[in-house]
Design an enzyme around this catalytic site. Sequence first.
Site, short mmCIF file in Angstrom:
data_model
loop_
_atom_site.label_atom_id
_atom_site.label_comp_id
_atom_site.label_asym_id
_atom_site.label_seq_id
_atom_site.Cartn_x
_atom_site.Cartn_y
_atom_site.Cartn_z
N ASP A 317 0.89 -1.27 0.04
CA ASP A 317 0.18 0.09 0.04
C ASP A 317 0.78 1.23 -0.11
OD1 ASP A 317 0.77 -1.14 2.70
OD2 ASP A 317 -0.88 0.08 3.45
N GLU A 501 12.62 1.54 7.27
CA GLU A 501 11.55 0.74 6.68
C GLU A 501 11.89 0.49 5.35
OE1 GLU A 501 6.78 1.01 6.40
OE2 GLU A 501 8.05 2.88 6.51
#
Length: 562
Positions: A317, A501
């Site tokens: 996403d 991340e």
Amino acid sequence: MRKPVLRRTSPLYAALQLALGGMLLSLTMASAQADDAPSAPPQSPDVLLGPLFNDVQSAKLFPDQKTFADAIPKGDPLMILADYRMQRNQRSFDLRHFVDVNFTLPEEKDKYVPPEGESLRAHIDGLWPVLTRTTDTAAKWDSLLPLPKPYVVPGGRFREVYYWDSYFTMLGLAESGHWDKIEDMVDNFAYEIDTWGHIPNGNRSYYLSRSQPPFFSLMVELLATHDGDAALKKYLPQMEKEHAYWMDGQDNLQAGQADKRVVKLADGTVLNRYWDDKDTPRPESWLDDVNTAKSNPNRPATEIYRDLRSAAASGWDFSSRWMDDPQKLSTIRTTSIVPVDLNALMYKMEKIIARASKAAGDDGKSSSYDAMASTRQKAMEHYLWNDKEGWYADYDLKSHKVRNQLTAAALFPLYVNAASNDRASKMAAATESRLLKAGGIATTTVNSGQQWDSPNGWAPLQWVATEGLQNYGKDSIAMEVSWRFLTNVQHTYDREKKLVEKYDITSTGTGGGGGEYPLQDGFGWSNGVTLKMLDLICPKEKPCDDVPKNRPAPAPAAVKTQ
């Protein structure tokens, strides 16, 4: 000076409270009935707080929309909502003050400062306790879902455990020897399956309407490398329940139909897609979703919301992979796409359940799941291979043909040993020529500004590529992926003393960008994959704590095709 708000001791307040008494009584009775039903899932904050939730998110009181989604009401939400309805039209009303009075906002933990001079490995080993949480209880109206055992969170804004992240975190925990933490986390996911019927995206009430890439069986398989077949047998019931969740609805499908997570193609072939049971804005990204839907008035907003949520279920996403126009998120249509990675993971799940059933002495069940896996593999080879391009890809339910886009998801059939040798060789060539960059594997070849597109590279996809290529003896390319990504991680760590991340793979030493929120530190799956890769590139007799300046010669991996 802040003007006074309506006080509970005022006559006007009492009159309004009495006028609303009947409504509150009926709502409270409904709430009590819901509380008495043990199987009823807790309501997400957008449902509990209705117009108050919408107004707070619309007002952008906090830089991150997840902040209010994670806030804890200090009292019954129905009473808070009643107060809000009475006060909001007062000229003196201050929304931020109202929120501060009625909610406990999530606290930011002190930023972790690692000791000076730590190696990359020592830094990661030191992060495990920092990222570990224990929440076996939660406040009554908290969106956090309690779990019986401790768990490791990704880091940054992510204060809860996430489903598919956790598998790659566990790989690192295994390298660090924390098998107790791995078992705790597997127990937690088994508990969620038993409690909710599936593993939610994360342990929040607002994540209950969807799952994520199904890695639970791979977690059990990982634990079995330490505990043996006992682990396979222990979690067999939960693996079967998860399989049933993903296949729910298939028995009533006609050819050409889809229901929840299952699609049946025109020839009767059954495959899976990502799905979210709700068609409303995501509470943690409420305003973003509302604005996305408004930007495309030609589509029903509920349809866009469903596809946004389903993309969140995919873990990607967001990505051009799900969009008709890579530059317009409102053209997303996740639910009309059959993903190659999801079906590869379903194949792996069926193979592991077959193995676990055999270990439990049920040869009939083992044969049944093996047959399911075989049928799925044939379907993947037929529908999820783009023969013209020479790579695996997603299938489009609207155009009734395989899509052309090359993404890192195409390596999942190799990762689960579901590809033929010939197609694995073609995938290796496409990976080397199209996806491999200076700092690792690109997520896609499209630069859309979305975080699951170029130029970002994500740790889990690096490991899927590495192990998948090794499964078919493509050791040289596999090692190139690991070496380049590790160099990226090391250079970033040397400069910033943290793991992040995602990474920009067009160079080395730069964190990734794009998406709905800033780059996050931590970071669970980057930690796990980094440790796996460190132990892959360095000989066992001479392990490394940092990425060596000169690349060691790797030992060839065994070919494990099926």
